[in-house]
Scaffold this motif. Structure first.
Motif, short mmCIF file in Angstrom:
data_model
loop_
_atom_site.label_atom_id
_atom_site.label_comp_id
_atom_site.label_asym_id
_atom_site.label_seq_id
_atom_site.Cartn_x
_atom_site.Cartn_y
_atom_site.Cartn_z
N GLU A 1 -15.44 -4.17 -21.56
CA GLU A 1 -14.44 -3.96 -20.63
C GLU A 1 -14.01 -5.24 -19.84
O GLU A 1 -15.00 -6.03 -19.48
N TYR A 2 -12.94 -5.56 -19.67
CA TYR A 2 -12.28 -6.54 -18.84
C TYR A 2 -10.87 -6.65 -18.66
O TYR A 2 -10.15 -5.74 -19.06
N ALA A 3 -10.38 -7.31 -17.52
CA ALA A 3 -9.14 -7.56 -17.53
C ALA A 3 -8.73 -8.92 -17.17
O ALA A 3 -9.62 -9.64 -16.75
N TRP A 4 -7.51 -9.50 -17.68
CA TRP A 4 -7.29 -10.93 -17.73
C TRP A 4 -5.74 -10.93 -17.62
O TRP A 4 -4.85 -10.00 -17.92
N THR A 5 -5.24 -11.76 -16.46
CA THR A 5 -3.90 -12.05 -16.41
C THR A 5 -3.52 -13.37 -16.07
O THR A 5 -4.41 -14.19 -15.62
N VAL B 1 -11.81 -11.00 -15.24
CA VAL B 1 -12.83 -10.21 -14.54
C VAL B 1 -13.31 -9.46 -15.69
O VAL B 1 -12.67 -8.77 -16.71
N ALA B 2 -14.72 -9.47 -16.00
CA ALA B 2 -15.25 -8.60 -17.23
C ALA B 2 -16.78 -8.11 -17.05
O ALA B 2 -17.53 -8.79 -16.27
N LYS B 3 -17.08 -7.23 -17.65
CA LYS B 3 -18.38 -6.99 -17.64
C LYS B 3 -19.36 -7.65 -18.45
O LYS B 3 -18.86 -7.72 -19.82
N ILE B 4 -20.38 -8.39 -18.21
CA ILE B 4 -20.97 -9.63 -19.10
C ILE B 4 -22.44 -8.91 -19.23
O ILE B 4 -23.14 -8.79 -18.25
N GLY C 1 -26.86 -6.69 -16.88
CA GLY C 1 -25.46 -7.22 -17.14
C GLY C 1 -25.02 -7.44 -15.49
O GLY C 1 -25.57 -7.13 -14.71
N PHE C 2 -23.65 -7.95 -15.64
CA PHE C 2 -23.06 -8.28 -14.26
C PHE C 2 -21.60 -8.33 -14.59
O PHE C 2 -21.21 -8.43 -15.75
N THR C 3 -20.55 -8.28 -13.48
CA THR C 3 -19.48 -8.56 -13.62
C THR C 3 -18.95 -9.96 -13.25
O THR C 3 -19.39 -10.55 -12.08
N GLY C 4 -18.42 -10.54 -13.92
CA GLY C 4 -17.96 -11.84 -14.28
C GLY C 4 -16.59 -12.00 -13.62
O GLY C 4 -15.78 -11.53 -14.13
N ILE C 5 -16.36 -13.09 -12.85
CA ILE C 5 -15.15 -13.46 -12.22
C ILE C 5 -14.81 -14.86 -12.47
O ILE C 5 -15.78 -15.66 -12.24
N ALA D 1 -14.91 -17.75 -8.42
CA ALA D 1 -15.69 -17.40 -9.49
C ALA D 1 -16.93 -16.80 -8.94
O ALA D 1 -17.56 -16.93 -7.89
N THR D 2 -17.66 -16.02 -10.06
CA THR D 2 -18.95 -15.55 -9.72
C THR D 2 -20.07 -16.64 -9.28
O THR D 2 -20.76 -16.61 -8.27
N TYR D 3 -19.96 -17.94 -9.89
CA TYR D 3 -20.61 -18.75 -9.34
C TYR D 3 -20.50 -19.49 -8.18
O TYR D 3 -21.33 -20.10 -7.54
#
Length: 285
Positions: free
Chosen positions: A156-160, A173-176, A182-186, A200-202
């Motif tokens: 599952e992810y979204a990209w634009t 944004v994606a489920k990593i 797992g975590f939601t990565g941005i 960003a997540t980091y």
């Protein structure tokens, strides 16, 4: 390496015309092949090639597949199949890279499902393409280049991505998956009025909302909103275990809305009918 993919995404737009070209190399159960996908407002096409038709790098640019060439300075298309006839050349101006790897410290993490690369946020595009009899003329158009490599796109992810009058932005944004967890990565980069902003997540970015085509990201004093307003999507093939067998839906040129805020101050807010959007979250009623 039994399962692997590496591909590049070239988006070129001028006036109301938008074209995206995706050359890729893939390994499926040890079998090597490559492909070129092309997207316009009129449709999407996937052209498979044998590995022996690939020259240059399999993981970087320049890349040549058959009589088609993909460089930082431009692309050349020469495709003739029953479904797709695409010929022409596009020349790129000076690229606009980001300051450092979009993956940040995650570029050092082994065994990640997918790694993202941003080569140019915005550059000038000139040239001409003819696709199934329709001519596309680019005179001081705009371009964007990014890449992905790994084994699979996230489940599952979204990209634009959108280029606009005073800048360019991308957001993913994606489920990593990460082992049993797992975590939601941005990852997001915004070029606006000569400045570069990164969420960003980091760097501490969090998802405030994601659902029904709307994504809201907050990081400290910054908030980015992206909303898919109207789809104009076409089916594309995406990697699953290295094989280009997953079907996703991309709108290479659709109607979307973006807002970027610094605390209570809106830095920009606009709608665009030339946004690229992939929304692969399974929203629950």
């Amino acid at each position: 390496m039994n399962n692997y993919f590496s591909g590049w995404y070239f988006k070129c737009q001028a006036g109301q015309d938008t074209i995206a070209v995706i050359p890729a190399f893939h390994i499926t159960n040890g079998k090597r092949s490559c492909s070129i996908q092309l997207i316009t407002d009129d449709g999407a096409w996937n052209v498979p090639f044998f590995e022996r038709e690939l020259r240059g790098s399999r993981t970087d640019l320049p890349m040549a597949i058959g009589d088609n060439l993909f460089l930082e300075k431009g692309i050349r298309l020469n495709i003739h199949t029953e479904e797709l006839d695409a010929v022409g050349r596009l020349r790129f101006g000076e690229l606009s890279p980001i300051r450092y790897d979009i993956m940040g410290p995650f570029c050092m993490v082994p065994f990640m499902e997918c790694r993202h690369r941003v080569r140019s946020m915005n550059h000038v595009v000139n040239g001409k393409l003819k696709i199934n009899g329709k001519s596309y003329q680019f005179e001081n158009g705009s371009g964007y280049i990014e890449g992905d490599c790994g084994r699979s796109f996230p489940k599952e992810y979204a990209w634009t991505q959108c280029t606009f009058r005073e800048g360019s932005l991308m957001l993913s944004v994606a489920k990593i998956p990460m082992g049993p967890f797992g975590f939601t990565g941005i990852i997001s980069v915004i070029h606006w009025r000569g400045m570069e902003y990164r969420l960003a997540t980091y760097l501490g970015a969090k998802v405030e909302k994601i659902g029904w085509g709307t994504i809201v990201i907050r990081q400290g004093k910054y908030t980015l909103t992206a909303r898919l307003v109207e789809k104009k999507s076409h089916p594309l093939y995406a990697p699953k275990g290295g094989a280009m067998t997953r079907v996703i839906h991309e709108s290479a040129s659709c109607h979307a809305f973006y807002r970027f805020q610094e605390e209570d101050r809106t830095l920009f807010a606009f709608g665009s009918d030339q946004a690229a959007f992939e929304y692969e979250y399974q929203d629950k009623v």
